[in-house]
Write an enzyme that holds these catalytic residues in place. Structure first.
Site, PDB file in Angstrom:
ATOM      1  CB  CYS A   1     -25.353  32.877   5.383  1.00 44.06           C
ATOM      2  SG  CYS A   1     -23.689  33.285   4.826  1.00 44.06           S
TER       3      CYS A   1
ATOM      4  CD  GLU B   1      -0.941   3.101   4.511  1.00 46.16           C
ATOM      5  OE1 GLU B   1      -1.078   4.319   4.311  1.00 46.16           O
ATOM      6  OE2 GLU B   1      -1.772   2.418   5.164  1.00 46.16           O
TER       7      GLU B   1
ATOM      8  NE  ARG C   1     -10.007   4.792   6.588  1.00 42.01           N
ATOM      9  CZ  ARG C   1     -10.855   5.817   6.660  1.00 42.01           C
ATOM     10  NH1 ARG C   1     -11.037   6.574   5.601  1.00 42.01           N
ATOM     11  NH2 ARG C   1     -11.513   6.090   7.766  1.00 42.01           N
TER      12      ARG C   1
ATOM     13  CE1 TYR D   1      -2.687  -0.725   9.254  1.00 42.68           C
ATOM     14  CE2 TYR D   1      -1.062  -0.570   7.499  1.00 42.68           C
ATOM     15  CZ  TYR D   1      -2.263  -0.184   8.053  1.00 42.68           C
ATOM     16  OH  TYR D   1      -3.052   0.728   7.396  1.00 42.68           O
TER      17      TYR D   1
ATOM     18  CB  SER E   1      -9.560   8.008  10.610  1.00 41.07           C
ATOM     19  OG  SER E   1     -10.094   8.085   9.317  1.00 41.07           O
ATOM     20  CG  LEU E   2      -5.165   5.416  13.455  1.00 42.28           C
ATOM     21  CD1 LEU E   2      -3.676   5.184  13.277  1.00 42.28           C
ATOM     22  CD2 LEU E   2      -5.705   4.481  14.526  1.00 42.28           C
TER      23      LEU E   2
ATOM     24  CG  ASP F   1      16.880 -11.752 -11.145  1.00 44.13           C
ATOM     25  OD1 ASP F   1      16.451 -12.105 -10.027  1.00 44.13           O
ATOM     26  OD2 ASP F   1      17.230 -10.577 -11.394  1.00 44.13           O
TER      27      ASP F   1
ATOM     28  CE1 TYR G   1       9.934 -16.322  -8.930  1.00 43.67           C
ATOM     29  CE2 TYR G   1       9.935 -15.036 -10.963  1.00 43.67           C
ATOM     30  CZ  TYR G   1       9.288 -15.483  -9.824  1.00 43.67           C
ATOM     31  OH  TYR G   1       7.992 -15.103  -9.586  1.00 43.67           O
ATOM     32  CG  ASP G   2      13.450 -14.632 -15.371  1.00 42.32           C
ATOM     33  OD1 ASP G   2      12.576 -14.271 -14.549  1.00 42.32           O
ATOM     34  OD2 ASP G   2      14.355 -13.885 -15.792  1.00 42.32           O
TER      35      ASP G   2
ATOM     36  CB  CYS H   1     -21.846  37.772   6.788  1.00 39.45           C
ATOM     37  SG  CYS H   1     -21.612  36.241   5.852  1.00 39.45           S
TER      38      CYS H   1
ATOM     39  CD  GLU I   1       1.670  -0.728  13.301  1.00 42.58           C
ATOM     40  OE1 GLU I   1       0.716  -0.360  12.596  1.00 42.58           O
ATOM     41  OE2 GLU I   1       1.835  -1.908  13.674  1.00 42.58           O
TER      42      GLU I   1
ATOM     43  CB  CYS J   1     -22.327  34.689   9.505  1.00 46.40           C
ATOM     44  SG  CYS J   1     -23.878  35.062   8.630  1.00 46.40           S
TER      45      CYS J   1
ATOM     46  CE  LYS K   1       0.397  12.294  11.097  1.00 47.75           C
ATOM     47  NZ  LYS K   1      -0.760  13.088  10.686  1.00 47.75           N
TER      48      LYS K   1
ATOM     49  CB  CYS L   1     -25.626  36.760   3.872  1.00 53.66           C
ATOM     50  SG  CYS L   1     -25.258  36.653   5.639  1.00 53.66           S
TER      51      CYS L   1
ATOM     52  CE  LYS M   1      -1.021   8.342  10.550  1.00 52.24           C
ATOM     53  NZ  LYS M   1      -0.952   8.636   9.112  1.00 52.24           N
TER      54      LYS M   1
ATOM     55  CG  ASP N   1       2.645   9.716   3.839  1.00 51.80           C
ATOM     56  OD1 ASP N   1       1.406   9.661   3.829  1.00 51.80           O
ATOM     57  OD2 ASP N   1       3.282  10.736   3.526  1.00 51.80           O
TER      58      ASP N   1
END
Length: 670
Positions: free
Chosen positions: A430, A174, A135, A226, A83-84, A34, A37-38, A408, A112, A424, A314, A411, A114, A116
């Protein structure tokens, strides 16, 4: 140092720092300490401070944030960020595989994890990062370039030069926050007396949308790239090769993707990754299955929501146990009355939930769920809370079985049963449905009325400002200023937005009406075929089923909608001086109907977008890859590999002048 020596030293330092950034942030194997690098970074920064005219946008020093951002700009993506389609079952994955193999002979997938996190587009020109965006709605996102530049794993300049780097290059990735970094961040926030984030995804998304890049820079964000969204004339035919190319350019690519040729391999990969899920350094909620061959993807195509060549497989959601306190029915936009559960709050995957969807009366009866029961809850797809089952409590007295209302709750209209659903029929009359329909009518894909969202729609209906859909176009600023939350400026702004929306394209109007089964894509296809509201209102089921993608069920829904007397009154009220619904120029008579077109090379008289819009307005379809289904390839200056493939396949090619003449011969003014 002389000026030339200074310039040379700055170039050397930038090259060295980029190299060390790549090794540290992408390859996880630094070569220097480090402190070394610095020293390099400090020297570069000092030289640039002394010579500000030599500072460039891709310099490593420019990832350090500067001024506070005033607002986020809107940026149109170079290619749609869809979307998928997703599911958790092996059977759903096998159905996806079957659909793919019905069209294609040789099938291979790239599979691959997914991730999050928060999906973003990065755009590079001549190898330099020029913009980044969220997105958004898939077509337009929020500009977050200055914030993304603070993320160490995002290169400001790609590795390689000249022809080895496509320009412009749009990639999708992502933005994530690793679990250990997320936990450390929450500890810091709580120590400062601030509320913690619910999960790493929320923390990453929140950090990206900070108005102050300094805040973003202080958050431990990372990225995995990706997909190549757009790269004109890039000669890469496989997704597997695209991943390798992005890694070669210095972009961070995940090391878990695999190439597979059978659905059984995918299922095994899914099970293995699910078992390892909690051992990974970052959150995932499944695996993504993508067709490897890029040209074949175009043959499969896409809906307005998701590509038909990819599938999100999923993981089963995590579950918890809590007490169901009450069951309350609610009325949705389409009139379906849905029972909902009010529960004792419980945390699921870092999110506290107190409400759950019980779907319909048959589902409540099948699970035998009653008020006061102990229940097991999960987040479906890790998002929507739902009650999975009742947890038995021997000896505990239970409430009576739940009964859906006969009238309902909004209404008072008598409800009817449609299969497992309670409905309804009072559609636009309504209040609950009217508020939902009003919000849908104003949505971006429909009339696109900025400022008219869910809460405003509910307020309009509750206050009696809108009692019927045509009332929307009679609203004046004075009407709004009587409502809570409106001042003169906001009222005038919304009234102007409503006035602008009074001139609308047919497909937007049709989608905005909220006809069951009619989504954005179907609305466009039906509008092109019929061309006007008047023709569509008298269409029969047989007429409708001529349109590609419209089956008996959908045709029945459309005919029933336009045949309902109450709906007819609403339509008459809208079309009688309130709205100007423009007829579709791409109706059934389009001279290019049923043909597929590809453009390659630079056009002179028309932009690529203008040419695409022209073909589509005439009923044709523009694709990005040449296949046997392609009718014509229009060749501009300096064409790429698409021209060679067209010649190999025997596809007709046209110069730009020949393309223009082709259209003029068919009566089209160009």
């Amino acid at each position: 140092m002389t000026q030339s020596q200074t310039e040379r030293r700055i170039r050397e330092l930038r090259t060295a720092i980029r190299h060390h950034n790549y090794l540290y942030h992408v390859k996880d194997r630094p070569e220097v300490s480090d402190s070394v690098y610095d020293r390099l970074f400090s020297e570069l920064k000092e030289l640039e401070t002394q010579n500000p005219e030599l500072v460039t946008a891709d310099s490593p020093t420019q990832s350090v944030p500067g001024a506070l951002l005033d607002q986020f700009s809107k940026i149109e993506h170079l290619a749609p960020m869809l979307s998928l389609d997703s599911d958790q079952s092996d059977e759903a994955l096998r159905r996806f595989d079957t659909r793919v193999r019905q069209v294609l002979e040789n099938v291979a997938y790239v599979v691959e994890p997914k991730l999050d996190g928060a999906s973003v587009e990065l755009v590079y020109e001549d190898g330099v990062l020029v913009r980044a965006s969220t997105r958004g709605d898939g077509s337009v996102g929020e500009g977050i370039t200055d914030n993304v530049r603070t993320i160490d794993a995002v290169p400001l300049r790609l590795m390689g030069r000249g022809a080895s780097l496509p320009s412009p290059l749009s990639v999708r990735g992502e933005i994530i926050m690793r679990v250990d970094a997320f936990e450390q961040l929450n500890e810091q926030l709580m120590a400062q007396g601030k509320p913690p984030f619910a999960n790493p995804r929320n923390a990453a998304a929140g950090a990206l949308r900070q108005l102050d890049p300094l805040v973003t820079a202080s958050r431990p964000l990372d990225i995995y790239v990706y997909d190549i969204l757009s790269a004109p004339d890039l000669k890469i035919a496989k997704q597997w090769d695209a991943l390798a190319a992005m890694a070669k350019w210095g972009l961070r690519v995940n090391d878990l993707p695999r190439r597979m040729e059978s659905v059984d391999e995918v299922i095994e990969y899914h099970r293995d990754l699910q078992e390892r899920r909690d051992d990974l350094e970052y959150e995932i909620d499944g695996v993504v299955v993508k067709l490897d061959d890029l040209a074949s993807r175009d043959e499969l195509g896409a809906t307005s929501h998701h590509p038909k060549w990819a599938f999100a497989f999923k993981f089963p959601p995590r579950k918890e146990i809590t007490r169901l306190l009450k069951i309350v029915p609610s009325v949705g936009r389409t009139g379906v009355v849905t029972p909902g559960g009010i529960m004792r709050p419980v945390e699921l995957g870092g999110v506290t939930v107190s409400r759950a969807n019980l779907h319909n009366r048959e589902e409540v009866a099948r699970k035998d769920i009653r008020e006061g029961d102990l229940v097991r809850v999960q987040r479906a797809g890790d998002v929507i809370p739902q009650i999975v089952e009742r947890v038995p409590e021997p000896g505990r007295r239970r409430a009576k079985p739940y009964q859906m209302p006969t009238r309902c709750p909004s209404c008072g209209t008598d409800l009817f049963q449609r299969g497992p659903f309670t409905v309804c029929p009072n559609q636009f009359g309504c209040p609950a449905q009217l508020a939902g329909r009003l919000e849908h009518f104003a949505s971006k894909e429909a009339l696109d009325i900025d400022g008219l969202g869910e809460e405003t729609a509910k307020l309009f209906v509750a206050a009696g400002v809108v009692r019927s859909l045509p009332d929307l176009f009679d609203i004046e600023s004075a009407d709004l200023m009587r409502l809570e939350g409106f001042a003169a400026k906001s009222a005038e702004s919304l009234v102007r937005a409503i006035e602008r929306a009074a001139k609308v394209e047919l497909h937007r109007f049709l989608y905005g009406l909220g006809i069951p089964e009619v989504g954005v894509t179907v609305a466009k296809d039906v509008s092109k075929h019929f061309g006007s509201v008047s023709r569509l209102r008298v269409a029969t089921m047989e007429d409708l089923q001529v349109v590609a993608g419209v089956g008996p069920r959908m045709a029945e829904q459309v005919v029933a909608f336009f045949g309902d007397e109450r709906n007819a009154q609403i339509l008459d009220g809208l079309l009688d001086g309130k709205l100007n619904v423009m007829e579709s120029s791409g109706s059934a008579g389009g001279v290019l109907a049923g043909t597929r077109w590809v453009f390659t090379g630079e056009l002179k008289a028309l932009s690529r977008r203008e040419a695409k819009n022209l073909v589509e307005s005439l009923g044709g379809r523009v694709t990005s890859s040449v296949s046997k289904a392609t009718a014509y390839v229009v060749v501009g200056s300096e064409p790429g590999s698409k021209y060679d493939k067209a010649v190999d396949l025997g596809i007709a090619t046209l110069t730009e002048n020949e393309f223009v003449e082709f259209l003029r011969e068919r009566g089209v003014t160009v």
